[in-house]
Design an enzyme around this catalytic site. Structure first.
Site, PDB file in Angstrom:
ATOM      1  N   ASP A   1      -1.638   6.836  10.310  1.00 28.08           N
ATOM      2  CA  ASP A   1      -1.728   6.156  11.595  1.00 28.08           C
ATOM      3  C   ASP A   1      -1.106   6.995  12.705  1.00 28.08           C
ATOM      4  OD1 ASP A   1      -2.945   4.007  10.395  1.00 28.08           O
ATOM      5  OD2 ASP A   1      -1.067   2.969  10.012  1.00 28.08           O
TER       6      ASP A   1
ATOM      7  N   VAL B   1      12.353   4.427  15.042  1.00 33.03           N
ATOM      8  CA  VAL B   1      11.896   5.174  13.867  1.00 33.03           C
ATOM      9  C   VAL B   1      10.763   6.138  14.221  1.00 33.03           C
ATOM     10  CG1 VAL B   1      10.985   4.980  11.517  1.00 33.03           C
ATOM     11  CG2 VAL B   1      12.627   3.286  12.371  1.00 33.03           C
TER      12      VAL B   1
ATOM     13  N   LYS C   1       0.843  -1.193   0.000  1.00 31.53           N
ATOM     14  CA  LYS C   1       0.000   0.000   0.000  1.00 31.53           C
ATOM     15  C   LYS C   1       0.881   1.246   0.000  1.00 31.53           C
ATOM     16  CE  LYS C   1      -0.084   1.842   4.436  1.00 31.53           C
ATOM     17  NZ  LYS C   1      -0.067   3.260   4.853  1.00 31.53           N
ATOM     18  N   ASN C   2       2.052   1.186   0.641  1.00 30.70           N
ATOM     19  CA  ASN C   2       2.967   2.325   0.598  1.00 30.70           C
ATOM     20  C   ASN C   2       3.516   2.535  -0.804  1.00 30.70           C
ATOM     21  OD1 ASN C   2       2.706   2.806   3.356  1.00 30.70           O
ATOM     22  ND2 ASN C   2       4.414   1.482   3.891  1.00 30.70           N
TER      23      ASN C   2
ATOM     24  N   ASP D   1       7.625  -1.457  10.658  1.00 24.98           N
ATOM     25  CA  ASP D   1       6.304  -2.065  10.455  1.00 24.98           C
ATOM     26  C   ASP D   1       6.297  -3.567  10.747  1.00 24.98           C
ATOM     27  OD1 ASP D   1       4.457   0.090   9.386  1.00 24.98           O
ATOM     28  OD2 ASP D   1       6.146   0.313   8.034  1.00 24.98           O
TER      29      ASP D   1
END
EC number: 2.5.1.7
Length: 436
Positions: A119, A330, A25-26, A308
């Site tokens: 998010d 991060v 999706k990124n 992630d």
């Protein structure tokens, strides 16, 4: 008003089967923005069916860009007139508007984008993007409602990022490809998704050189053409499903994501005792009979352990033998999902100290960015609300090994970032039902 969908999950034993992962999706949303720069039609293949695609497509259409979406392909082409303003209705939905500033400056000479969202994992400031555009000659004003920029033409320059930000690197790439002269970007992010975007721009006619020591050199050209590309499988999704098999004592074969995108993740899981079967068709991991071992893991920019990946890893820690440590470097608020897991019985404590690795940029702040996890935790079903995409997936994993039924609310977050997650989990044998 439509009632929000919830998922009811009962543990159903080991998850087994095959999962085909599509492009991330990124990655797909950034390619969609880049495609607006081409004078001809561009096509993006192996696109995931995720909410992020629909949001980005709606933004592009509002700007006068033609977008056609099928099950696996997205076609994008410039329309006859470009509207330089992203509507306020898109305020806070995701991070994509900030990446449209450079392309809109090239196409319309001015741009307005609303405040970014995404998010709630911590501050993702826009100042890196703004300063880069100013360095290239744009007039940029940051207001309460959004960002306005203006430039007759951007100029190549030397830019050094204070931190190798993925988004800021992508902004420079998509701004410099049509700028006057050469741009040298130092301390650039080199994540696979960034390189994939650079390769797509190169197919469109951009002149980009990836140099050692996080340096990217871009020579501006007069125009870009349309191009076609096939997105590589999502490394976040691939790791998430590998973890799903491991945490339930099963075996999930992941297709579509090459091994080189998961090098650090594979080694991390192998140190915990996971056994791998890797070939050109799939990757899969299984836990030994005695279970997985605890570990200390620190997230980092590529090629380090991806931020992630740590959400499914956290659930895996709760089902591993001993005390594990996670140090997030991060995003300072990435552990926002921990309370939901604690409600399900995960024994996790979070700290503002740097644990499990050297001091990071959050060492002198109040950011609770380290966690100690006790395994093996006895998990229980619970009614939880999901705060973001990755947290949502981790809650599904916890529910899969919990004692009793779990009710997950906010599942639209998962569907925004994972390709058909409900169907994928059901195909692996998870006892999952939808309810409104």
């Amino acid at each position: 008003m439509i009632a929000e969908e919830v998922w009811l999950i009962d543990p159903s034993g080991p998850l087994r089967g095959d999962v085909e992962v599509r492009g991330s999706k990124n990655g797909v949303s950034k390619h969609m923005v880049a495609a607006m720069l081409g004078t001809g039609e561009s096509s993006i293949h192996n696109a995931p069916e995720v909410g992020e695609v629909g949001i980005t497509a709606a933004m592009l259409r509002a700007l006068g860009i033609n977008v056609e979406i099928s099950r696996t392909e997205i076609r994008i082409a410039q329309g006859p007139e470009i509207e330089p303003r992203v509507p306020d209705a898109f305020t806070g939905l995701n991070r994509i508007p900030i990446l449209m500033l450079g392309p809109l400056l090239h196409l319309a000479g001015e741009a307005f984008v609303p405040l970014v969202g995404g998010d709630p994992i911590g501050r993702r400031p826009v100042n890196f993007h703004v300063e880069a555009l100013r360095a290239m000659g744009a007039e940029v004003e940051v207001g309460d409602s959004g960002i306005f920029a203006k430039a007759k033409r951007l100029n190549g320059t030397r830019i050094e990022l204070p931190y190798p930000s993925v988004g800021a690197t992508e902004t420079v790439l998509m701004s410099a490809v049509l700028a006057e002269g050469k741009t040298v970007l130092k301390n650039a992010a080199m994540e696979p998704e960034v390189v994939e975007l650079a390769l797509f721009l190169q197919r469109m006619g951009a002149r980009i050189e990836l140099s050692p020591d996080r340096r990217i050199v871009i020579e501006g050209v007069e125009r870009l053409r349309g191009a076609s590309t096939w997105l590589t499988g999502d490394r976040i999704e691939a790791f998430s499903y590998l973890a799903a098999g491991l945490v339930t004592g099963g075996e999930v074969r992941v297709h579509g994501c090459p091994q080189d995108r998961l090098v650090t993740a594979i080694t991390t899981l192998a140190r915990m005792g996971a056994q791998f079967d890797i070939n050109d068709e799939y990757l899969c991991a299984t836990a030994p009979p005695e279970g997985l071992r605890a570990a200390a893991v620190q997230t980092d920019t590529h090629p380090g352990f991806m931020t992630d990946w740590q959400t499914p890893l956290m659930v895996l820690f709760t089902q591993s033998q001993g005390m594990s440590v996670l140090h997030e470097t991060v995003f300072e608020n990435r552990l926002v999902y921990v309370p939901a897991l604690q409600k399900m019985g995960c024994e996790i404590e979070v700290f503002d100290q740097c644990l499990g690795g050297p001091a990071c940029r959050y060492h002198d702040t109040n950011a609770r960015h380290s966690a100690v996890v006790r395994g093996v935790s006895q998990l229980r079903g619970a009614d939880v609300t999901l705060p973001d995409i990755r947290a949502g997936f981790s809650a599904v994993l916890a529910a899969a090994v919990a004692d009793g039924t779990s009710t997950l609310r906010g599942v639209h977050h998962i569907e925004r970032g994972y390709h058909r997650p409900y169907e994928q989990f059901a195909s692996l044998g998870l006892n999952i039902t939808r309810q409104r």
